[in-house]
Design an enzyme around this catalytic site. Sequence first.
Site, mmCIF file in Angstrom:
data_model
loop_
_atom_site.group_PDB
_atom_site.id
_atom_site.type_symbol
_atom_site.label_atom_id
_atom_site.label_comp_id
_atom_site.label_asym_id
_atom_site.label_seq_id
_atom_site.Cartn_x
_atom_site.Cartn_y
_atom_site.Cartn_z
ATOM 1 N N GLY A 83 0.921 -0.977 -0.023
ATOM 2 C CA GLY A 83 -0.051 -0.168 -0.054
ATOM 3 C C GLY A 83 0.924 1.142 0.095
ATOM 4 O O GLY A 83 2.077 1.243 0.432
ATOM 5 N N ASP A 127 -8.796 11.146 7.598
ATOM 6 C CA ASP A 127 -8.919 10.485 6.063
ATOM 7 C C ASP A 127 -9.683 9.322 5.888
ATOM 8 O O ASP A 127 -8.984 8.352 5.603
ATOM 9 C CB ASP A 127 -7.265 10.311 5.794
ATOM 10 C CG ASP A 127 -6.925 10.555 4.230
ATOM 11 O OD1 ASP A 127 -8.188 10.483 3.420
ATOM 12 O OD2 ASP A 127 -5.954 10.084 3.805
ATOM 13 N N GLY A 155 3.084 7.592 3.820
ATOM 14 C CA GLY A 155 4.151 6.814 3.730
ATOM 15 C C GLY A 155 3.961 5.376 2.731
ATOM 16 O O GLY A 155 2.648 5.305 2.662
ATOM 17 N N LYS A 205 4.594 0.109 8.066
ATOM 18 C CA LYS A 205 4.453 1.366 7.445
ATOM 19 C C LYS A 205 5.591 2.169 7.676
ATOM 20 O O LYS A 205 6.091 2.616 8.739
ATOM 21 C CB LYS A 205 3.188 2.242 7.798
ATOM 22 C CG LYS A 205 3.073 3.444 7.560
ATOM 23 C CD LYS A 205 1.627 3.728 7.481
ATOM 24 C CE LYS A 205 0.920 4.813 6.418
ATOM 25 N NZ LYS A 205 -0.388 4.567 6.119
#
Length: 809
Positions: free
Chosen positions: A527, A642, A532, A548
């Site tokens: 992803g 988000d 990031g 991540k």
Amino acid sequence: MPMPMPMPCLFFLVHLLIILSTSPFRCSSSSLPSNSLPKGSSISVDRNDHLISTNLVFTAGFHQVGINAYCFSIWFTKTTEKNKAHTVVWTANRDAPVNGKHSKLTLNRNGNLVLKDAYSSIVWSTETKTTNGSLILQLDNTGNLVLYQVNGHPYVLWQSFDHPTDTLLPDQPFTRNSQLVSSRSTTNLSTGFFKLYFENNNVLSLLYNGPEITSVYWPEPYMTTWDAGRSTFNNSRVATLDSNGVFNSSDDFGFFVSDYGARRQRIMKVDFDGNVRVYSLVDQKQWEVQWQAFSRPCKIHGVCGPNSLCTYSPQTGRKCSCVDGYKMKNRNDWSFGCEPVFKSCQQKEEDYVVIPFVEYYGYDMDYLQNITLEACKQICLKDCTCKGFQLKFDNSYYNCYLKNLLYNGYESGFENSMYIKLPKRLLSYVPQRPTNASSYHCPANLIMPISRSYDVKHVNGSIKVLLLLGGVIGVVEIVLIIIFFSYTIRKDSTSTAQSYFPVASGFKRFTFSELKKASNGFSKEIGRGGAGVVYIGELSDDRTAAIKVLKQASDHQGENEFQAEISTIGRLNHMNLIETWGYCIEGKHRLVVYEYMTNGSLAESLSMNKLDWEKKIKIAIGTAKGLAYLHEECLEWVLHCDVKPHNILLDTDYNPKVADFGLSKLFDRTSTGEDSSFSRIRGTRGYMAPEWVFNLPITSKVDVYSYGVVVLEMITGKSPLQTQLMCVESSGREQTLVEWVREMLRGDNESDNRIWINEVVDRMTCGEYDTITLTKLVKIALQCTEEDRDARPSMSQVVNMLLHDEKDD
Ligand SMILES: *[C@@H]1O[C@H](CO)[C@@H](O)[C@H](O)[C@H]1NC(C)=O
Ligand SMILES: *[C@@H]1O[C@H](CO)[C@@H](O)[C@H](O)[C@H]1NC(C)=O
Ligand SMILES: *[C@@H]1O[C@H](CO)[C@@H](O)[C@H](O)[C@H]1NC(C)=O
Ligand SMILES: *[C@@H]1O[C@H](CO)[C@@H](O)[C@H](O)[C@H]1NC(C)=O
Ligand SMILES: *[C@@H]1O[C@H](CO)[C@@H](O)[C@H](O)[C@H]1NC(C)=O
Ligand SMILES: *[C@@H]1O[C@H](CO)[C@@H](O)[C@H](O)[C@H]1NC(C)=O
């Protein structure tokens, strides 16, 4: 020459002595526990007698509340694994503990159940009377202690369910005569200040009944009962929490606990902090909050007493502090609040200190509309009883609320300022306050637990040896108890904040090389987002993780800040939030390690058309629960900012888990090194609330908006970005997904849903949908996407609407 005995050895010997000397008293004469007590017999504190319900769940007996202080109580037989404490659900004599010797509860032959302290004084009784028939006191499997008269068919003379303390058990009726009253503190179990009861207008209410003032604070006092969703018409005044976790009250108030349906032990309790919470016993380990009346604990009246300010953050819990120029009245107890360090009413010598972003509820002596700050200052200066005023901006002008008492002050986050009147000579000592809400910070003042002391009465013991022995035991017990209490008190000071956040197990700090190895040199990307890139990795304990790598931090990024933020995120634990397993800080590297989700993101599943209606509804509900937890438990400290299908991940059973929460803040710090958390536009086009565009204050309602868009996207199968390109209004302006759905719904006449439903729903989705659920879902989504953020529901209201909907079918 005799050697001096080393301390540990002495301690051991004394300990042994205690065991030897106390065990014959405690054990040999205690009879086998039974669930009932016949007429004429007693339960004695010396013998440590108990009644145990036949299902073994509840125990009744003497519960130690302090040194030589006991209360006759009912508790859950099993202690919780986590802190080995008994969970007390009922107490007979909370305000008058009895001595640890010679006190007993006796079922008299005349039918009265009496609790006598050591020297024959009756401290409590049921005041029941009967002249004939046999009697029995029995602890039922529900936790109800009942005095039955058993000639003919059993008749209830008295029961503890009619006289609750601060706890309601499942299926225990809460009636017009019942009240739940909080305890004074976590350590002082005597009667406190907060009361749940049916008010005279038939509404289930919470009252703060403090030393100086009383006020009803729930339902929210600024709302009409009608707006609060309560009915005043049904005067039956009953409420119950059933065994599935549904609470229902005759004033139309009701809720489902968040673990609704799970077979767990539950209690509903008015806590010492004035909040009402439902707890479930999870895995026999610990009581976890499943519902609470207030997500903003500072809105509870009276919590910090007069002349104070209440602040809350999930890291530190609720804190009280005194207003400038005031000092704490009782060092150990915030309920007395603060008192001025000056003589008031010196008129010409006075001026104001400003506290921004706070609200003081109530005690308005006057209300002045459309007035300038200067005019309001003058009016308050001239009036001796005016302690200060609240200035509120209302569209185009200021309103001024003069206060004669400073109560119920809390950080509101809105641009309302409080002006506190102070003598000029004090003003120079007042520190300059930051004027931005995000950087506003209050001095740390912990809520101090009340220390306990209980006068040991003189024992006119006849046997001197026993007395001496007792003395020795007493001293050692005191030492042990002090150790025990200092331990629990130390724990208590953090428990208000922490007990609602079960700490995720195994949250740890990784080294960079560990994570590099785990991800095979960051080789497989799964992803990529604003913050990031995410890689898959295999940890050394064989768990599969998503790692991540946050974008490169600039040099002035504080390691401590990152650590503080990340540990907040690590503490959040909810089945609909991605679990955070750990992090890494090394040089410029900032990494976060999450659990890996096999079914990827909602965005992928939607694009591959993998979801049927049932799954979509499940995802809508789960996502709402996850966000509600972020917002409510954490008081908007963790806004997501988000919310979009890419950030909603799905496990093997398609349970949704919200990812990337809290990161917005972390990332912002990483990139700018500033504390201006919400200074830049964030989020993703199409899902972004209008506030971002119009530069309005950012609240949890931005997530509500994005959630609404995600739900509409799931239903329609249209991405909010696509729609903007596809549907062009006659005016030539691009139409958003939200506008499009709203228009479809508007064109429809109420009588037949099917027309617009057919237009709106994604026909590619397989499986049956039921029109009622779908209509409800669309309507909720549209409410969530209202332009005006105040018209949007909160995330927990959304959860409630969705769950009620499920049940109504
Ligand atoms: C005693 O018991 C009888 C029958 O159970 C009942 O009729 C009578 O009223 C009782 N007497 C008193 C004084 O309660
Ligand atoms: C009043 O509330 C009770 C309990 O919830 C309910 O059984 C009863 O039907 C209600 N009465 C009316 C008139 O709504
Ligand atoms: C509460 O009870 C009323 C009437 O008995 C019922 O209509 C309603 O659905 C119940 N609410 C909940 C949350 O169970
Ligand atoms: C507020 O007061 C000012 C000055 O007195 C006046 O011009 C203005 O119209 C008032 N505004 C409202 C909305 O009443
Ligand atoms: C307050 O925030 C604004 C931007 O929103 C910023 O320009 C200003 O410097 C901040 N003031 C303080 C004292 O931090
Ligand atoms: C507990 O609170 C009560 C009521 O406020 C008070 O009278 C009592 O002294 C307190 N007990 C202890 C041990 O602090």
